[in-house]
Design a protein around this motif. Structure first.
Motif, short mmCIF file in Angstrom:
data_model
loop_
_atom_site.label_atom_id
_atom_site.label_comp_id
_atom_site.label_asym_id
_atom_site.label_seq_id
_atom_site.Cartn_x
_atom_site.Cartn_y
_atom_site.Cartn_z
N ASP A 32 0.87 -1.18 0.00
CA ASP A 32 0.00 0.00 0.00
C ASP A 32 0.90 1.22 0.00
OD1 ASP A 32 -1.95 1.93 0.38
OD2 ASP A 32 -2.24 1.45 2.51
N ILE A 33 1.33 1.67 -1.19
CA ILE A 33 2.27 2.78 -1.31
C ILE A 33 1.53 4.01 -1.82
CG2 ILE A 33 4.36 3.64 -2.41
CD1 ILE A 33 5.27 0.74 -2.67
N LYS A 34 1.50 5.03 -0.98
CA LYS A 34 0.92 6.30 -1.41
C LYS A 34 2.03 7.25 -1.87
CE LYS A 34 -2.17 10.00 -0.25
NZ LYS A 34 -3.24 10.45 0.59
N GLU A 35 3.18 7.21 -1.17
CA GLU A 35 4.30 8.11 -1.50
C GLU A 35 5.62 7.43 -1.15
OE1 GLU A 35 6.22 12.30 0.10
OE2 GLU A 35 4.20 11.74 0.73
N VAL A 36 6.56 7.44 -2.08
CA VAL A 36 7.89 6.92 -1.80
C VAL A 36 8.69 8.05 -1.17
CG1 VAL A 36 10.03 6.03 -2.80
CG2 VAL A 36 7.82 5.26 -3.68
N VAL A 37 9.24 7.78 0.01
CA VAL A 37 10.00 8.78 0.75
C VAL A 37 11.48 8.70 0.38
CG1 VAL A 37 10.69 9.57 3.06
CG2 VAL A 37 8.36 8.75 2.65
N ARG A 38 12.02 7.49 0.35
CA ARG A 38 13.45 7.31 0.08
C ARG A 38 13.71 5.91 -0.47
NH1 ARG A 38 15.49 6.71 5.07
NH2 ARG A 38 16.08 4.57 4.77
N VAL A 39 14.63 5.84 -1.42
CA VAL A 39 15.15 4.57 -1.90
C VAL A 39 16.66 4.65 -1.75
CG1 VAL A 39 15.42 3.01 -3.85
CG2 VAL A 39 13.27 4.23 -3.53
N TYR A 44 28.36 1.25 -3.51
CA TYR A 44 29.45 1.20 -4.48
C TYR A 44 30.58 0.28 -4.05
CZ TYR A 44 27.31 4.91 -7.13
OH TYR A 44 26.44 5.63 -7.89
N ASP A 45 30.61 -0.12 -2.79
CA ASP A 45 31.70 -0.96 -2.32
C ASP A 45 31.31 -2.44 -2.21
OD1 ASP A 45 29.92 -0.55 -0.27
OD2 ASP A 45 31.43 -0.29 1.27
N ALA A 46 30.09 -2.78 -2.55
CA ALA A 46 29.63 -4.16 -2.43
C ALA A 46 29.55 -4.81 -3.80
CB ALA A 46 28.27 -4.21 -1.75
N CYS A 47 30.08 -6.01 -3.90
CA CYS A 47 30.00 -6.77 -5.14
C CYS A 47 29.11 -7.98 -4.88
CB CYS A 47 31.39 -7.23 -5.58
SG CYS A 47 31.37 -8.20 -7.10
N GLY A 48 28.07 -8.11 -5.64
CA GLY A 48 27.15 -9.22 -5.47
C GLY A 48 25.79 -8.72 -5.02
N ILE A 49 24.99 -9.64 -4.56
CA ILE A 49 23.63 -9.32 -4.15
C ILE A 49 23.65 -8.81 -2.70
CG2 ILE A 49 21.33 -10.27 -3.76
CD1 ILE A 49 21.94 -12.26 -6.00
N VAL A 50 23.04 -7.64 -2.50
CA VAL A 50 22.98 -7.02 -1.18
C VAL A 50 21.55 -6.59 -0.89
CG1 VAL A 50 25.38 -6.22 -1.22
CG2 VAL A 50 23.59 -4.76 -2.12
N GLU A 51 21.29 -6.35 0.39
CA GLU A 51 19.95 -5.90 0.78
C GLU A 51 19.84 -4.39 0.59
OE1 GLU A 51 18.12 -5.91 4.99
OE2 GLU A 51 17.54 -7.80 4.04
N ASN A 52 18.70 -3.93 0.13
CA ASN A 52 18.43 -2.51 -0.05
C ASN A 52 17.09 -2.18 0.60
OD1 ASN A 52 19.37 -0.05 -0.91
ND2 ASN A 52 18.38 -0.16 -2.90
N THR A 53 16.83 -0.90 0.82
CA THR A 53 15.62 -0.48 1.52
C THR A 53 14.93 0.66 0.79
OG1 THR A 53 16.68 -1.04 3.62
CG2 THR A 53 14.73 0.36 3.74
N MET A 54 13.62 0.57 0.76
CA MET A 54 12.78 1.66 0.28
C MET A 54 11.88 2.06 1.46
SD MET A 54 9.80 1.82 -2.66
CE MET A 54 8.80 0.55 -1.90
N VAL A 55 11.80 3.34 1.74
CA VAL A 55 10.91 3.86 2.79
C VAL A 55 9.75 4.54 2.08
CG1 VAL A 55 10.71 5.42 4.76
CG2 VAL A 55 12.85 4.17 4.37
N TYR A 56 8.54 4.24 2.52
CA TYR A 56 7.36 4.79 1.88
C TYR A 56 6.28 5.08 2.90
CZ TYR A 56 5.38 0.09 2.34
OH TYR A 56 4.91 -1.11 2.83
N SER A 59 -1.36 4.47 2.67
CA SER A 59 -2.53 5.34 2.52
C SER A 59 -3.00 5.94 3.84
CB SER A 59 -3.68 4.58 1.85
OG SER A 59 -4.02 3.45 2.61
N ALA A 60 -2.56 5.36 4.97
CA ALA A 60 -2.90 5.91 6.28
C ALA A 60 -1.86 6.93 6.75
CB ALA A 60 -3.02 4.79 7.30
N GLY A 61 -0.82 7.17 5.94
CA GLY A 61 0.22 8.12 6.30
C GLY A 61 1.33 7.54 7.16
N GLU A 62 1.31 6.23 7.40
CA GLU A 62 2.33 5.58 8.22
C GLU A 62 3.59 5.33 7.39
OE1 GLU A 62 -0.59 2.83 10.93
OE2 GLU A 62 -0.04 2.12 8.93
N LEU A 63 4.76 5.55 8.02
CA LEU A 63 6.02 5.24 7.36
C LEU A 63 6.29 3.74 7.45
CD1 LEU A 63 8.49 8.10 8.40
CD2 LEU A 63 7.56 7.62 6.14
#
Length: 78
Positions: A32-39, A44-56, A59-63
């Motif tokens: 339930d994404i109303k607005e993407v806050v940060r991706v 740049y120092d990691a080679c391979g598969i790493v974990e990433n985060t999106m903050v959004y 619709s209730a305004g919760e982060l």
């Protein structure tokens, strides 16, 4: 003989693909994404598969945070 080898290779390829598909975790999640806050950018120092985060915001305004895997930028080929 060549035709038989091709058929056997095709059957093996399909069975391996099916095995991976059956054992893959369920990754489709409806968010339930109303607005993407940060991706976060790919590190740049990691080679391979790493974990990433999106903050959004939902619709209730919760982060909320959504964690996912990406390929790091540290794998330079030359």
């Amino acid at each position: 003989m060549r035709f038989t080898s091709i058929v056997v290779a095709a059957i093996l390829a399909m069975s391996v693909q099916t095995a991976f598909a059956e054992n893959a975790p369920e990754t489709q999640e409806k968010l339930d994404i109303k607005e993407v806050v940060r991706v976060d950018p790919a590190p740049y120092d990691a080679c391979g598969i790493v974990e990433n985060t999106m903050v959004y915001k939902n619709s209730a305004g919760e982060l909320k945070e959504f964690k996912y895997k990406i390929w790091g930028n540290g794998c330079s080929g030359g």
